[in-house]
Design a protein around this motif. Structure first.
Motif, short mmCIF file in Angstrom:
data_model
loop_
_atom_site.label_atom_id
_atom_site.label_comp_id
_atom_site.label_asym_id
_atom_site.label_seq_id
_atom_site.Cartn_x
_atom_site.Cartn_y
_atom_site.Cartn_z
N ALA A 98 11.67 -35.04 6.63
CA ALA A 98 12.95 -34.89 7.32
C ALA A 98 13.36 -33.42 7.44
O ALA A 98 13.93 -33.01 8.45
CB ALA A 98 14.03 -35.68 6.59
N ARG A 99 13.05 -32.63 6.44
CA ARG A 99 13.43 -31.21 6.47
C ARG A 99 12.70 -30.43 7.56
O ARG A 99 13.11 -29.35 7.94
CB ARG A 99 13.19 -30.55 5.11
N CYS A 100 11.61 -30.99 8.09
CA CYS A 100 10.80 -30.28 9.08
C CYS A 100 11.26 -30.51 10.52
O CYS A 100 10.84 -29.78 11.40
CB CYS A 100 9.34 -30.73 8.96
N LYS A 101 12.07 -31.50 10.75
CA LYS A 101 12.40 -31.90 12.12
C LYS A 101 12.98 -30.77 12.97
O LYS A 101 12.61 -30.62 14.11
CB LYS A 101 13.37 -33.08 12.10
N LYS A 137 9.46 -22.96 1.54
CA LYS A 137 9.13 -24.11 0.71
C LYS A 137 7.62 -24.32 0.67
O LYS A 137 6.88 -23.82 1.50
CB LYS A 137 9.83 -25.34 1.25
N GLU A 138 7.19 -25.09 -0.29
CA GLU A 138 5.77 -25.38 -0.45
C GLU A 138 5.23 -26.08 0.80
O GLU A 138 5.83 -27.01 1.30
CB GLU A 138 5.56 -26.27 -1.67
N GLY A 139 4.15 -25.59 1.30
CA GLY A 139 3.53 -26.17 2.48
C GLY A 139 4.01 -25.58 3.78
O GLY A 139 3.39 -25.78 4.82
N CYS A 140 5.09 -24.82 3.77
CA CYS A 140 5.66 -24.28 5.01
C CYS A 140 4.77 -23.21 5.65
O CYS A 140 4.63 -23.17 6.86
CB CYS A 140 7.05 -23.70 4.77
N GLU A 141 4.19 -22.35 4.84
CA GLU A 141 3.35 -21.29 5.41
C GLU A 141 2.12 -21.89 6.08
O GLU A 141 1.73 -21.49 7.18
CB GLU A 141 2.94 -20.28 4.35
N GLU A 142 1.52 -22.89 5.44
CA GLU A 142 0.37 -23.57 6.03
C GLU A 142 0.77 -24.23 7.35
O GLU A 142 0.04 -24.15 8.35
CB GLU A 142 -0.15 -24.63 5.06
N CYS A 143 1.94 -24.84 7.39
CA CYS A 143 2.45 -25.48 8.61
C CYS A 143 2.66 -24.44 9.70
O CYS A 143 2.33 -24.67 10.87
CB CYS A 143 3.75 -26.23 8.30
N MET A 144 3.21 -23.28 9.31
CA MET A 144 3.47 -22.22 10.28
C MET A 144 2.16 -21.78 10.95
O MET A 144 2.08 -21.69 12.17
CB MET A 144 4.13 -21.01 9.60
N TRP A 145 1.12 -21.54 10.17
CA TRP A 145 -0.16 -21.10 10.74
C TRP A 145 -0.81 -22.20 11.56
O TRP A 145 -1.44 -21.93 12.58
CB TRP A 145 -1.08 -20.56 9.65
N ARG A 146 -0.64 -23.44 11.13
CA ARG A 146 -1.18 -24.57 11.90
C ARG A 146 -0.49 -24.66 13.26
O ARG A 146 -1.13 -24.88 14.29
CB ARG A 146 -0.96 -25.86 11.10
N THR A 147 0.83 -24.47 13.27
CA THR A 147 1.58 -24.52 14.52
C THR A 147 1.20 -23.37 15.44
O THR A 147 1.04 -23.56 16.65
CB THR A 147 3.10 -24.53 14.23
#
Length: 175
Positions: A98-101, A137-147
């Protein structure tokens, strides 16, 4: 315009009817007005969604005020656009926390923005907003690079489609 618009029944536009018959995709545009053409981004997106769902046709016929059959080159471009739609649709429907939406790093948000702004997505702005977000937050940096990788891939796909359109339009072999 009335201030009571919430009380008015709005006429909902029905989308086109599509069917495949012996390798031909028939698109009946009359339910949505029939005035659309493949020069209109919404029409291109609609037909591309149909191709994504049913597969590339051998022939394409659009029934409007008069029937129009499109060439193999047009079908090829629409098939490529349907691949972009499939990629964006898959990415935008991924489940997330939910925090990612609303996060600028969200793959779902960026995929939706790319498709909604087709044919002129602002990849530079999307990439910049994603890079400037705070991956706290944990996992956010990985998500950023994936995006960012996803945005880059979508940009390459759309650039390739533009080149293909230019080659087709000018009957060139190299651009």
């Amino acid at each position: 315009m009335s201030i009571f618009t919430f009380m008015e029944k709005r006429k909902e536009t029905k989308g086109p009817e599509m069917r495949y018959d012996e390798g031909m995709l028939f698109v009946d545009c009359r339910p949505c007005g029939g005035a659309s053409s493949l020069g209109d981004a919404d029409c291109v997106k609609c037909v591309s969604k149909g191709i994504a769902r049913h597969g590339p046709p051998g022939r394409l016929l659009m029934r409007k005020e008069s029937d129009v059959e499109y060439s193999d080159a047009v079908i090829s471009v629409l098939s490529d656009i349907s691949k972009v739609f499939s990629l964006m649709d898959t990415a935008s429907s991924e489940k997330t926390a939910a925090r990612c939406k609303g996060c600028p790093c969200s793959l779902q948000k960026n995929a939706k923005d790319i498709w909604d702004s087709f044919p002129e997505p602002r990849f530079d702005i999307m990439r910049l907003e994603t890079e400037r977000s705070d991956p706290g937050k944990e996992g956010c940096e990985e998500c950023m690079w994936r995006t960012i990788g996803f945005i880059d891939r979508a940009e390459v796909m759309i650039t390739d489609i533009r080149r293909k359109c230019a080659k087709t339009a000018f009957r060139l072999t190299e651009v």
